[in-house]
Design an enzyme around this catalytic site. Sequence first.
Site, PDB file in Angstrom:
ATOM      1  N   SER A 204     -37.463  67.697 -32.773  1.00  0.00           N
ATOM      2  CA  SER A 204     -36.261  68.529 -32.706  1.00  0.00           C
ATOM      3  C   SER A 204     -36.147  69.448 -33.919  1.00  0.00           C
ATOM      4  O   SER A 204     -36.659  69.158 -35.005  1.00  0.00           O
ATOM      5  CB  SER A 204     -35.015  67.651 -32.641  1.00  0.00           C
ATOM      6  OG  SER A 204     -35.017  66.857 -31.495  1.00  0.00           O
TER       7      SER A 204
HETATM    8  N1  SAH Z   1     -35.687  63.060 -31.377  1.00  0.00           N
HETATM    9  C1  SAH Z   1     -37.038  63.509 -31.165  1.00  0.00           C
HETATM   10  C2  SAH Z   1     -37.038  64.569 -30.095  1.00  0.00           C
HETATM   11  C3  SAH Z   1     -38.117  64.359 -29.112  1.00  0.00           C
HETATM   12  S1  SAH Z   1     -38.043  65.408 -27.688  1.00  0.00           S
HETATM   13  C4  SAH Z   1     -37.647  63.988 -32.443  1.00  0.00           C
HETATM   14  O1  SAH Z   1     -36.909  64.237 -33.398  1.00  0.00           O
HETATM   15  O2  SAH Z   1     -38.872  64.116 -32.529  1.00  0.00           O
HETATM   16  C5  SAH Z   1     -37.327  64.292 -26.493  1.00  0.00           C
HETATM   17  C6  SAH Z   1     -38.110  63.049 -26.182  1.00  0.00           C
HETATM   18  O3  SAH Z   1     -37.414  62.404 -25.112  1.00  0.00           O
HETATM   19  C7  SAH Z   1     -39.538  63.248 -25.701  1.00  0.00           C
HETATM   20  O4  SAH Z   1     -40.421  62.522 -26.526  1.00  0.00           O
HETATM   21  C8  SAH Z   1     -39.534  62.686 -24.274  1.00  0.00           C
HETATM   22  O5  SAH Z   1     -40.740  62.026 -23.910  1.00  0.00           O
HETATM   23  C9  SAH Z   1     -38.375  61.707 -24.338  1.00  0.00           C
HETATM   24  N2  SAH Z   1     -37.781  61.352 -23.051  1.00  0.00           N
HETATM   25  C10 SAH Z   1     -37.518  62.155 -21.989  1.00  0.00           C
HETATM   26  N3  SAH Z   1     -36.968  61.442 -20.996  1.00  0.00           N
HETATM   27  C11 SAH Z   1     -36.885  60.147 -21.437  1.00  0.00           C
HETATM   28  C12 SAH Z   1     -36.417  58.929 -20.867  1.00  0.00           C
HETATM   29  N4  SAH Z   1     -35.913  58.868 -19.631  1.00  0.00           N
HETATM   30  N5  SAH Z   1     -36.480  57.808 -21.627  1.00  0.00           N
HETATM   31  C13 SAH Z   1     -36.986  57.820 -22.880  1.00  0.00           C
HETATM   32  N6  SAH Z   1     -37.456  58.948 -23.475  1.00  0.00           N
HETATM   33  C14 SAH Z   1     -37.397  60.101 -22.763  1.00  0.00           C
END
Ligand code: SAH
Length: 178
Positions: A33
């Site tokens: 993010s």
């Molecule tokens: N907070 C993270 C942002 C990652 S982007 C950071 O700072 O790096 C969002 C993430 O949500 C992705 O890795 C994606 O695989 C995950 N995601 C999407 N749908 C999901 C679900 N149903 N359960 C768990 N993770 C999920």
Amino acid sequence: MARVDRARYLPPELQELAACDEALPIGHGQTISQPTMVRLLLEALALRGDERVLDVGTGSGYQAVVLAELVPDVHTIERIPELAAAARATLPARVTVHTGDGTLGLPSEAPFDAIVVAAAADRPPPALLEQLAPGGRLAMPVGPPSQQVLHVFHADGRVEASVPCRFVPLVFAQHPAG
Ligand code: SAH
């Protein structure tokens, strides 16, 4: 956030961009993010410092480690096993990383004082609202894939909308037809 080294949560070839206030690719079609969005999501939770928090969408683990600077008890859940494993290897032991479908929450660890979802959907997953403690709040981006608005859903039913944002989609489990 100043205490966290964001470079540790980036692939080696992107570490020199760690100070950029942008989302960056972390593989598997996902992103770390944008720091400003992490700040806005976590500020929306209005944490006091003693809460139990669930972070949905671990990704790189960056948001989870920022949370761990604010509260003592952080659980984070990621659906892509490779990302969960990489985050588990990088995050401090006080953050518990779970692999699974975050739209179902984490019933074995519920209730949570706060839940933060770093992925977008057109509505909050009902299981997450059910796993909020009294007085709890859920922060997540709500809207279509192209553009969302940051929302806070309170356990008492109040909903607040704030700034526009853009996150990767929250993936809902596919239910077999019939
Ligand atoms: N907070 C993270 C942002 C990652 S982007 C950071 O700072 O790096 C969002 C993430 O949500 C992705 O890795 C994606 O695989 C995950 N995601 C999407 N749908 C999901 C679900 N149903 N359960 C768990 N993770 C999920």
